[in-house]
Design an enzyme around this catalytic site. Structure first.
Site, mmCIF file in Angstrom:
data_model
loop_
_atom_site.group_PDB
_atom_site.id
_atom_site.type_symbol
_atom_site.label_atom_id
_atom_site.label_comp_id
_atom_site.label_asym_id
_atom_site.label_seq_id
_atom_site.Cartn_x
_atom_site.Cartn_y
_atom_site.Cartn_z
ATOM 1 N NE ARG A 1 -17.171 30.224 -38.719
ATOM 2 C CZ ARG A 1 -17.347 30.918 -39.838
ATOM 3 N NH1 ARG A 1 -16.526 31.916 -40.134
ATOM 4 N NH2 ARG A 1 -18.311 30.621 -40.668
ATOM 5 C CG ASP B 1 -24.674 31.338 -35.405
ATOM 6 O OD1 ASP B 1 -25.054 30.919 -36.515
ATOM 7 O OD2 ASP B 1 -23.491 31.230 -35.014
ATOM 8 C CB VAL C 1 -23.107 27.044 -35.325
ATOM 9 C CG1 VAL C 1 -22.303 28.045 -34.491
ATOM 10 C CG2 VAL C 1 -24.120 26.324 -34.445
ATOM 11 C CG HIS C 2 -22.922 31.273 -40.209
ATOM 12 N ND1 HIS C 2 -24.266 31.068 -40.166
ATOM 13 C CD2 HIS C 2 -22.745 32.547 -40.621
ATOM 14 C CE1 HIS C 2 -24.887 32.165 -40.539
ATOM 15 N NE2 HIS C 2 -23.990 33.095 -40.806
ATOM 16 N NE ARG C 3 -23.553 36.244 -37.627
ATOM 17 C CZ ARG C 3 -24.452 36.054 -38.611
ATOM 18 N NH1 ARG C 3 -25.637 35.558 -38.361
ATOM 19 N NH2 ARG C 3 -24.150 36.352 -39.851
#
Ligand code: UD1
Ligand code: UDP
Length: 381
Positions: free
Chosen positions: A225, A291, A219-221
């Protein structure tokens, strides 16, 4: 290396760009004289440095050391440091990959200096301008002289924006997907269950994972966050009914820490993994939750069921071609659980993963060779 090949400056800076450059490198070197400039947008060893060694990329000719910051500061620092280097190099062309701030900076400097600009992965659109990457894609495509689209859908998006049409001198070509080439070349090395432990970090090895008995997640979009989003996707991961291996981007880890998020018991956070270890974790998983643009395509090529933690995707064609084993679930628990039950039901998930991993084959796309040839042709015309 071809004597007399074109002098190409490839601007990279983030994990996926190092992976894409590595996929293209053998073909670029065979026909041209490429060099790398690394903006340093990613700088942790596990996000950047380790990929040079693992994927056989040469050391960059220049390391700009830009690091993190707001978008404006980060791009401004890249522009400032890149311009004098490109003025000194005067390459025959600048090549940029994907849709990050490093892509944008490379494209802007090249365009302002009047250097020919080629964009690899041109034409992708999520049609969501709230996504920082979408802004980068649109700007870079409109500045580029050679647009190397990964598929027909992307070329269609460019045509719809009149790029390469009418009085535009831009050239659009469908060359296939570079990431598919690297995935195809790597998959034979990860078919064995031992591959999920072999190249992985200590934290992954300690989990004693078995094929089909875990979910792999990244997950990093930016949208994921935000506090409400973190709350929603961590809850989803906790309710999938399988242990989850979450290879966490450092930016997301920081967001979790800032919001004091407590992860569900069966969600195991591990550091970013190497490329081959990641592919192994994707192939042997009961399902992938992500993502990431790259991870969702890799899951599709490998045949692993995939839940995409977004409402849109710029890779719709790739996901469809993989036979409907992916679902966009946003951050909606009911949709996620329904998709999991449909794509990786408990009764079939284990046998499915065992069969898939033993036989996985991904056809190469031939994108590297097509890109190298397209650049030669374009610069020669
Ligand atoms: C960037 C790209 C995104 C791409 C992703 C690949 C943009 C706008 N976004 O997102 O399109 O999918 O890379 O992974 O270019 N950080 C570290 N160490 C690092 C790198 C980042 O700790 O080596 C942390 C920092 O807190 C930083 C945050 O991650 O502020 C975000 O990094 P940044 O480079 O701005 O964007 P990514 O989220 O990595
Ligand atoms: N990847 C990796 N280690 C990880 C997570 C991802 O090597 O811990 C690889 C993944 O296999 C894919 C690429 O990174 O090849 C995707 O990059 P990322 O998810 O950072 O960015 P995106 O594709 O969303 O732009």
């Amino acid at each position: 290396m071809t004597v007399g090949g074109r002098r190409l400056t490839c601007v990279v800076g983030t994990r996926p760009q190092l992976i894409k450059a590595a996929a293209a490198w053998p073909d670029l070197r065979a026909r041209h004289r490429p060099v790398l400039i690394d903006t340093g947008q990613h700088y942790d060893d596990g996000m950047a440095g380790a990929f040079f060694g693992e994927l056989g990329l040469p050391a960059p000719a220049h390391q700009l050391g830009v690091g993190s910051g707001t978008h404006a500061r980060q791009v401004a620092a890249m522009l400032d440091r890149l311009e004098p280097i490109l003025i000194g190099q005067t390459p025959d062309a600048v090549v940029v990959f994907g849709d990050t701030n490093s892509t944008l900076a490379g494209a802007l400097v090249a365009a302002k200096l009047g250097l020919p600009l080629a964009h690899v992965e041109a034409g992708l659109r999520s049609f969501d301008r709230g996504m920082p990457e979408e802004v980068n894609r649109v700007v870079v495509d409109h500045l580029s002289g050679l647009l190397l689209a990964p598929n027909v859908e992307a070329a269609g998006n460019l045509a719809a924006e009149r790029i390469g049409a009418g009085r535009s001198s831009a050239r659009v070509l469908v060359v296939g997907d570079l990431m598919q080439d690297l995935c195809a070349a790597t998959v034979p090395a990860v078919r064995d269950e031992a591959a999920i432990r072999g190249g992985a970090s200590e934290e992954v090895r300690a989990l004693g994972l078995r094929t089909g008995q875990y979910v792999f997640a990244t997950v990093h979009r930016a949208e994921n966050r935000e506090p409400a989003a973190i709350h929603a996707w961590t809850r989803i991961l906790g309710e999938l009914g399988q242990p989850v291996v979450l290879a966490l981007h450092p930016g997301t880890r920081q967001a979790l820490d800032e919001h004091g998020s407590v992860l569900p018991r069966r969600v195991h956070v591990v550091p970013p993994q190497g490329y081959r270890a990641t592919l192994a974790l994707e192939l042997h998983a009961a399902a992938v939750v992500t993502d990431s643009g790259g991870v969702q395509r890799e899951a599709a090529w490998l045949g692993t069921p995939c839940l995409v933690l977004r409402e849109t995707t710029e890779w719709g064609g790739t996901l469809e071609a993989a036979g409907g084993r992916a679902a966009l679930v946003g951050r909606d628990l009911d949709r996620a659980l329904a998709a999991m039950a449909r794509l990786a039901p408990p009764k079939r998930a284990l046998a499915g993963a065992v069969a898939r991993s033993a036989t996985a084959t991904v056809p190469p796309a031939g994108a590297g060779a097509a890109i190298a040839a397209a650049i030669e042709d374009w610069l020669g015309s």
